[in-house]
Scaffold this motif. Sequence first.
Motif, mmCIF file in Angstrom:
data_model
loop_
_atom_site.group_PDB
_atom_site.id
_atom_site.type_symbol
_atom_site.label_atom_id
_atom_site.label_comp_id
_atom_site.label_asym_id
_atom_site.label_seq_id
_atom_site.Cartn_x
_atom_site.Cartn_y
_atom_site.Cartn_z
ATOM 1 N N THR A 158 40.461 45.264 25.451
ATOM 2 C CA THR A 158 39.854 45.915 26.542
ATOM 3 C C THR A 158 38.366 46.830 26.018
ATOM 4 O O THR A 158 37.261 46.751 26.599
ATOM 5 C CB THR A 158 40.640 46.926 27.614
ATOM 6 N N GLN A 191 34.910 46.038 27.384
ATOM 7 C CA GLN A 191 34.017 47.682 28.054
ATOM 8 C C GLN A 191 32.465 46.971 27.110
ATOM 9 O O GLN A 191 31.195 47.494 27.960
ATOM 10 C CB GLN A 191 34.900 48.159 27.823
ATOM 11 N N TYR A 200 42.425 39.240 28.441
ATOM 12 C CA TYR A 200 41.593 39.281 29.561
ATOM 13 C C TYR A 200 42.213 39.463 30.736
ATOM 14 O O TYR A 200 41.930 40.449 31.409
ATOM 15 C CB TYR A 200 40.152 38.582 28.887
ATOM 16 N N ALA A 248 45.214 41.932 31.178
ATOM 17 C CA ALA A 248 45.015 43.487 31.822
ATOM 18 C C ALA A 248 44.785 44.193 32.053
ATOM 19 O O ALA A 248 45.573 45.968 32.130
ATOM 20 C CB ALA A 248 43.028 44.087 30.507
ATOM 21 N N GLU A 249 44.859 44.747 33.532
ATOM 22 C CA GLU A 249 45.052 45.051 34.698
ATOM 23 C C GLU A 249 46.272 45.381 35.018
ATOM 24 O O GLU A 249 46.707 46.417 35.518
ATOM 25 C CB GLU A 249 43.754 44.506 36.246
ATOM 26 N N PHE A 301 47.744 47.560 32.029
ATOM 27 C CA PHE A 301 46.816 48.579 31.562
ATOM 28 C C PHE A 301 46.718 49.969 33.341
ATOM 29 O O PHE A 301 46.800 51.226 32.912
ATOM 30 C CB PHE A 301 45.783 49.029 30.572
ATOM 31 N N LYS A 316 44.431 50.884 36.315
ATOM 32 C CA LYS A 316 43.154 50.140 36.615
ATOM 33 C C LYS A 316 42.763 50.567 34.985
ATOM 34 O O LYS A 316 42.446 51.359 33.735
ATOM 35 C CB LYS A 316 42.684 52.109 37.425
ATOM 36 N N LEU A 317 40.898 49.767 35.386
ATOM 37 C CA LEU A 317 39.914 49.708 34.031
ATOM 38 C C LEU A 317 38.962 50.355 33.752
ATOM 39 O O LEU A 317 38.394 50.866 34.764
ATOM 40 C CB LEU A 317 40.332 48.240 32.974
ATOM 41 N N THR A 318 38.481 50.832 33.013
ATOM 42 C CA THR A 318 37.252 51.096 32.449
ATOM 43 C C THR A 318 35.704 50.260 33.392
ATOM 44 O O THR A 318 34.534 50.873 33.397
ATOM 45 C CB THR A 318 36.612 51.704 31.354
#
Length: 325
Positions: free
Chosen positions: A77, A81, A100, A103-104, A107, A109-111
């Motif tokens: 991430t 990002q 990729y 990731a959600e 983890f 919520k992502l940035t």
Amino acid sequence: MKMTRRALLGGVAAGATFGPAIAASSTEAWPARPVRLISTYAAGGSSDISLRILAEYFESRMGQKFFVENRPGAGSTIANQTVARAESDGYTFLYAAAPYETAEAMFGKLTYDPRKDLRPIAMAMIVPLFLIVNANAPYKTLKEFVAYAKSKPDGATFATPTPGNQPHLAAELLMRTAGFKGVAVHFGGDAPSYVELLAGRVDATTTALPAALPHIKAGTLRVLGCFSDERSSVYPEAATLREQGEDVVSLGWYGFMAPAATPGPIVERMQSEIALALSDSTIKEKLAVQGLDAHYLPGPEFGQFIDRESEKWGKIIRDAGINKQ
């Protein structure tokens, strides 16, 4: 690659945020300065080495420096990002990898928004995974391994790297599909996994091939099958799990992405250069040494692949209760 009028108009529209004049000037002589290629892994591994092989090819073709910048960590991430927030000017690209797509699920919520902030350009290669066991184990085939696992109260033990990576998910999928229990035991990499496997303290490992090959050639480890949907050129002797009756496919992969508003003409040029690189026999040979199968998919198909994989592995992650929060 022939550029259609629709693709050209779409690319101009994608760059409209920066104004027509800027969008036009950014694509006329691209690349006019060095280009950054952001890697999700540290230097020295197959991701880094394969990207440097491609970067050298791009430089020879396009006359500009293509810098590899390693941004490892946080399940890819950090690198994702970095590129999601970069200018959409064609001078920063992401060399994305299989994490990729998960990731959600891993983890929360992502940035960044992986569906809106980044644009798939092309898949470049597949990292085939193999099911490997101790050569002295009582099971010599996939069918025998599954029967063995079903006969054990706690099932089979799998040595894998960190939780939630592709080898771990491949093991989880095999357990669920074949209908046996099992435990994934996580180690810091392939080397300690092989130590445990050779010592007979775990039943199997799911792994890429290069690091295991010396043990396979020495006759101390045995390959029971390949997790790809077709036999890998890296080790064609290994039948796929599908061929052996278990509908299990798990693919590691690398591919290129860009900030979402990167102009269409630049995206098409990169797609064309990636396709040319992957059709080069010398490049293919260099990648095979790293345990990689050259595999080109253009942007739209690559994006659809990621969507399917995200849904597939998201369910496995939730069902198995895997997360890194």
